[in-house]
Write an enzyme that holds these catalytic residues in place. Structure first.
Site, short mmCIF file in Angstrom:
data_model
loop_
_atom_site.label_atom_id
_atom_site.label_comp_id
_atom_site.label_asym_id
_atom_site.label_seq_id
_atom_site.Cartn_x
_atom_site.Cartn_y
_atom_site.Cartn_z
N SER A 107 -6.36 -2.48 -0.51
CA SER A 107 -5.87 -1.93 -1.90
C SER A 107 -7.74 -0.72 -2.72
CB SER A 107 -6.01 -2.65 -3.27
OG SER A 107 -4.46 -2.65 -2.58
N HIS A 158 0.83 -1.13 0.10
CA HIS A 158 0.12 0.04 0.20
C HIS A 158 0.88 0.85 -0.20
CE1 HIS A 158 -3.31 -2.98 1.85
NE2 HIS A 158 -3.76 -2.37 0.12
N ASP A 179 -3.15 -8.40 -7.69
CA ASP A 179 -2.80 -8.90 -6.39
C ASP A 179 -3.01 -10.21 -5.53
OD1 ASP A 179 -1.63 -8.67 -3.80
OD2 ASP A 179 -3.32 -7.88 -3.15
#
Length: 285
Positions: free
Chosen positions: A100, A19, A164
């Site tokens: 996210s 992040h 991800d």
């Protein structure tokens, strides 16, 4: 694949690294007025309780974001991540960690777009209830890998892709490589951010050099690779030692911004004397 729940791992060392990089990328995109499209192939639930059963079972956030919250000496990118986490909580008490999509939503502007894909029905439902009705945001119960075709190139020709996956099944390694190749073939200027686990597996070791070769051949601005090792494997050689973030077509500011971050994370989040970091980039970037 659908058994994976990120709530067990929310706010851990891997989330901190991922992040921080994602926020730096989007903040760089915001330096120009023209809008961007953010595509998240494995969006998750968008936010996670740090007081719930899942998070407390492992307590991974205690060895991650919790170690940064009260530090007065944070490098600027980490201080900005902590600011985002506090904003997500709406007050001084930290009870939730933003995923996210939440990071992207907090940084998006009216001219920007989020396209969020999630296959787990429960996480999709949570994400849709949280972000699905906001202007510029679409939340889909769909395979994010297969959705790149419909999303690239974006109308504004400015785009960020986050890949991800949980890597719980080995096909994720091959699909991630194929997704990078497809993203760059469809839109050679795309900024593609890929999170990678550091495991003692052949597939985990082979993927970074393959990503680098793909970015060198299909991308326009090379690549950047930030690695953070915080833990040792168990007596059987299992366990996640750390993680890394690979960025194809990285912003030119990213390498310099991360230089003070990685040593600080080693010092703060490292769980053994051999904790270490590495930051490298291609000649193009």
């Amino acid at each position: 694949m659908l058994a994976y729940r990120h709530a067990f791992h929310a706010g851990n060392h891997a989330d901190v690294l991922k992040h921080t990089v994602l926020a730096l990328v989007l903040q760089h995109m915001n330096q120009k007025d023209k809008g961007w499209r953010y595509i998240d192939t494995h969006a998750g639930a968008g936010g996670y309780s740090l007081e719930g059963e899942y998070a407390k079972k492992r307590g991974e956030f205690e060895l991650g974001i919790a170690k940064l919250l009260d530090r007065p000496d944070l490098p600027e990118p980490l201080a900005e991540l902590v600011t985002l986490v506090r904003a997500f909580n709406g007050g001084p008490r930290i009870t939730q960690y933003p995923g996210s999509p939440a990071i992207a939503q907090m940084l998006m502007r009216p001219q920007d777009q989020l396209r969020l894909f999630e296959m787990h029905p429960t996480d999709h439902k949570i994400l849709a209830s949280y972000l699905g009705d906001m202007p510029g945001i679409e939340v889909k119960l769909a395979d994010g890998y297969g959705s790149l075709k419909s999303q690239l190139p974006p109308p504004t020709r400015r785009g960020v892709v986050l890949i991800d996956p949980p890597y719980e099944i080995k096909t994720d390694y091959a699909r991630t490589l194929a997704a990078l190749r497809e993203a760059l073939e469809r839109f050679a200027d795309a900024v593609v951010v890929i999170w990678l686990p550091q495991l003692q597996l052949l597939e985990a070791a082979q993927l970074p050099p393959r990503l680098k070769a793909t970015a060198d051949s299909a991308g326009k601005k090379g690549w950047l690779h930030a690695q953070l090792t915080v833990a040792q494997a168990d007596e059987r050689g299992f366990g996640m030692l750390g993680s890394s973030v690979f960025v194809a077509n990285p912003p030119h500011t990213l390498f310099t911004a991360l230089q003070p971050v990685l040593p600080f994370l080693v010092q703060t989040l490292g769980q053994f004397d051999g904790a270490r970091s590495a930051l490298d980039r291609s000649a193009k970037s």
